[in-house]
Scaffold this motif. Structure first.
Motif, mmCIF file in Angstrom:
data_model
loop_
_atom_site.group_PDB
_atom_site.id
_atom_site.type_symbol
_atom_site.label_atom_id
_atom_site.label_comp_id
_atom_site.label_asym_id
_atom_site.label_seq_id
_atom_site.Cartn_x
_atom_site.Cartn_y
_atom_site.Cartn_z
ATOM 1 N N ARG B 142 9.061 1.095 -0.626
ATOM 2 C CA ARG B 142 8.745 0.193 -1.732
ATOM 3 C C ARG B 142 7.422 -0.548 -1.471
ATOM 4 N NH1 ARG B 142 12.576 -1.308 -5.345
ATOM 5 N NH2 ARG B 142 11.627 -3.363 -5.510
ATOM 6 N N VAL B 143 7.269 -1.060 -0.271
ATOM 7 C CA VAL B 143 6.083 -1.870 0.022
ATOM 8 C C VAL B 143 4.804 -1.036 -0.110
ATOM 9 C CG1 VAL B 143 4.907 -3.214 1.806
ATOM 10 C CG2 VAL B 143 7.352 -3.499 1.455
ATOM 11 N N LYS B 144 4.886 0.239 0.314
ATOM 12 C CA LYS B 144 3.707 1.106 0.181
ATOM 13 C C LYS B 144 3.370 1.343 -1.289
ATOM 14 C CE LYS B 144 2.470 2.212 4.427
ATOM 15 N NZ LYS B 144 1.116 1.986 4.941
ATOM 16 N N ALA B 145 4.375 1.204 -2.153
ATOM 17 C CA ALA B 145 4.140 1.352 -3.593
ATOM 18 C C ALA B 145 3.881 -0.005 -4.250
ATOM 19 C CB ALA B 145 5.341 2.038 -4.247
ATOM 20 N N ASN B 146 3.564 -1.012 -3.423
ATOM 21 C CA ASN B 146 3.262 -2.371 -3.904
ATOM 22 C C ASN B 146 4.471 -3.050 -4.538
ATOM 23 O OD1 ASN B 146 1.586 -4.588 -4.234
ATOM 24 N ND2 ASN B 146 0.905 -3.968 -6.273
ATOM 25 N N LEU B 147 5.675 -2.659 -4.108
ATOM 26 C CA LEU B 147 6.885 -3.307 -4.623
ATOM 27 C C LEU B 147 7.512 -4.154 -3.519
ATOM 28 C CD1 LEU B 147 8.447 -0.299 -6.559
ATOM 29 C CD2 LEU B 147 7.261 -2.264 -7.529
ATOM 30 N N LEU B 148 8.134 -5.265 -3.905
ATOM 31 C CA LEU B 148 8.779 -6.149 -2.939
ATOM 32 C C LEU B 148 9.945 -5.442 -2.269
ATOM 33 C CD1 LEU B 148 8.950 -9.389 -5.104
ATOM 34 C CD2 LEU B 148 7.504 -9.051 -3.091
ATOM 35 N N PRO B 149 10.221 -5.767 -0.992
ATOM 36 C CA PRO B 149 11.440 -5.244 -0.365
ATOM 37 C C PRO B 149 12.667 -5.607 -1.226
ATOM 38 C CG PRO B 149 10.071 -6.326 1.261
ATOM 39 C CD PRO B 149 9.453 -6.614 -0.084
ATOM 40 N N LYS B 153 13.553 -8.870 -3.693
ATOM 41 C CA LYS B 153 13.712 -8.709 -5.134
ATOM 42 C C LYS B 153 15.088 -9.212 -5.586
ATOM 43 C CE LYS B 153 14.292 -5.019 -8.559
ATOM 44 N NZ LYS B 153 13.782 -5.709 -9.730
#
Lengths: 311, 247
Positions: B142-149, B153
């Motif tokens: 997720r983090v590599k896709a700019n999403l919060l863990p 979330k």
């Protein structure tokens, strides 16, 4: 076309947060959307140059204009409250120097317009095009510049004044703090929204916190952002679930186009609620071009166009 | 840019949204358990539970009862002792962009007890089916896709925060000042050494015996590893290598 130069490479000072956000968003967009690389390469340096100009622009000088909160709540935006409808303050004194910075960047980014942009820069530097005439042309007054088409002139000058307009709007927007605004037009200049963003707001209250993020509309003219009811059409106010359409690509769930079947309008939307780093909104709007085209193909019209909307 | 968590336990209501969110995102099955007279369930981290909200109830001499909540997870240490304890170079790796400590499939070749005992927070677990050593991976996908863990979330109360390390350290300092007005003993746990920083208001041992790497100052004489033992663990691989050379 080559890949975009890092946004901060031409700046002599360390990159500001805005420039770093532009650079990071461009880098991510290039990696994720290689098909848009030529577009990103063209507009990326322009966004960076505009950001640098905005950071050094003077803003609103002197006392802020008189502000009537009651009229504002009734839908009279800040500039409309000025006695003689002067609009933004005269920025012509800053434009020649800004043109020397911005027009070469645009000429490098848009080779097909390079000759016209160089002619325009020559007219500015020689004094053939006076600063006042430059500003007047930027705000719609018909001005002829030899060797420059009306379309190129309009594009170049709107980009030239934008950093100064945005900087003044930042100061004017301070007047609207904590005052209710429920309109779909910009609370500062009355412009139409060209983009919307869902932002997760850090709330210090000790209650359960919203996960969806608040919806902000972003002015296509001065980049002011204001909140708007999430499930509603900004153009006609429609709240019927059957009439509101969300267009999106399943592989990019944080990007969408919010469209309305009742008035056939749409506004692009970036959902940053789950994001670690919030992207630069201008670059993000560029990456939403596929959705913009999809919405138009389905018969929806944007509330405001971007410079690349007609490409 | 290295990332960090700030887990503000003063905001945690122990809803366990983070715990469930983590399991859901990883698609882990339910773990058989039973009622033990506590809401802490399952009793401990497992190979299917990388995140666990620990409940700690205690009463002081004056009869005042406090109930502490501690959303336990891998701390993603800046100098990870578990990596130092590994025999292979790439069984445990550190992602340069985020600072996430990642266990790879090559952990099947590692000695589980060595890795687990090298962790001052007792985090690693072994999957009995795959034989891999597992733990929180900072939701690196997720983090590599700019999403919060997922745990961040899922947090409804704003207890879980995630972002650039510098930004989280700043936020941690601000929250510490605010919280210390009501709780003078409030502290940030091991913030210089880890990427998961806890803000607590009570002695670390009153949350969890492995809340901090060195719990030797705890009021209950917690059995957590102290700094000397931690450093001893870090040199274990060198000792093993020396043994192998000596035959």
């Amino acid at each position: 076309m080559t890949s975009p130069a890092p946004a901060s490479t031409t700046a002599s000072t360390p990159a500001s947060p805005a420039l770093r956000a532009i650079e990071a968003t461009l880098t991510r967009a290039n990696a994720e959307l290689p098909a848009l690389a030529p577009l990103l390469a063209a507009f990326g340096p322009l966004f960076a140059a505009r950001a640098r100009l905005r950071e050094t622009a003077p803003g609103w000088t002197g006392p802020l204009p008189a502000f009537d909160a009651e009229r504002f709540c009734q839908g009279v935006f800040v500039l409309a409250q000025m006695e003689h409808g002067q609009g933004f303050q005269d920025m012509s004194a800053s434009l020649p120097q800004a043109a020397q910075h911005l027009l070469p960047v645009m000429a490098a980014s848009f080779p097909a317009l390079a000759d016209e942009l160089h002619s325009l820069l020559g007219a500015v530097e020689s004094g053939e095009l006076a600063p006042q005439a430059l500003a007047a042309a930027a705000f719609g007054q018909a001005v002829a510049v030899p060797g420059v088409s009306a379309e190129t002139l309009a594009f170049a000058l709107s980009e030239l004044v934008r950093p100064f307009v945005e900087r003044q709007a930042q100061d004017l927007n301070a007047l609207t703090k904590d005052v209710s605004w429920r309109q779909s037009m910009c609370p500062v200049c009355g412009g139409a929204p060209g983009m919307s963003v869902l932002r997760r707001i850090k709330d210090e209250a000790e209650f359960i916190q919203s996960h969806g993020g608040r919806r902000f509309l972003r002015c296509s003219c001065c980049a002011t952002e204001w909140t708007m009811k999430r499930v509603s059409c900004p153009a006609c106010g429609c709240e019927e679930p059957d009439e509101l359409v969300v267009l999106h690509d399943p592989t990019r769930p944080f990007e969408r186009a919010d469209a309305c079947r009742r008035c056939n309008s749409f506004v692009l939307c970036l959902d940053t609620g789950d994001m670690v780093d919030v992207p630069d909104v201008d670059v993000a709007a560029l990456t939403l071009l596929p959705l913009e085209l999809q919405a138009k193909a389905q018969g929806f019209a944007p509330l405001a166009k971007h410079p690349w909307s007609e490409l | 840019m290295p990332k960090a968590f700030l887990i503000d336990t003063t905001r945690c209501t122990a809803c366990r949204g983070c715990q469930v969110g983590c399991k859901e995102w990883k698609n882990f099955p339910a773990v058989p358990t039973k009622q033990r007279g506590t809401h802490q369930n399952p009793p401990d981290l497992t190979h299917y539970n990388f995140k666990l909200v620990r409940f700690s109830e205690r009463m002081d001499a004056a009869g005042k009862v406090t109930w502490n909540f501690f959303p336990d997870q891998c701390r993603h240490c800046l100098e990870a002792p578990c990596k130092s304890g590994a025999s292979l170079e790439d069984s445990i790796i550190i992602d340069k962009d985020t600072g996430a400590v990642i266990y790879t499939e090559k952990t099947v070749k590692e000695d589980f007890e060595t890795i687990r005992s090298s962790c001052p927070y007792d985090i690693p677990r072994k999957d009995p089916k795959t034989k891999r050593i597992v733990k929180c991976d900072m939701c690196i996908d997720r983090v590599k896709a700019n999403l919060l863990p997922m745990c961040v979330k899922s947090c409804a109360m704003g207890a879980m925060n995630f972002g650039d390390r510098a930004e989280m350290l700043k936020l941690a300092a601000q929250r510490l000042v605010a919280v210390q007005k009501e709780f003078p003993k409030a502290q940030l746990c091991d913030m210089e050494n880890v990427s998961v920083i806890y803000l607590i208001t009570d002695a670390p041992a009153n949350y969890h015996k492995f809340a901090v790497a060195d719990a030797s100052d705890s009021t209950q004489g917690a059995p957590g590893m102290d700094r000397q033992q931690l450093l001893a663990g870090m040199f274990e691989p060198l000792r093993r290598a020396a043994k192998q050379i000596q035959g």
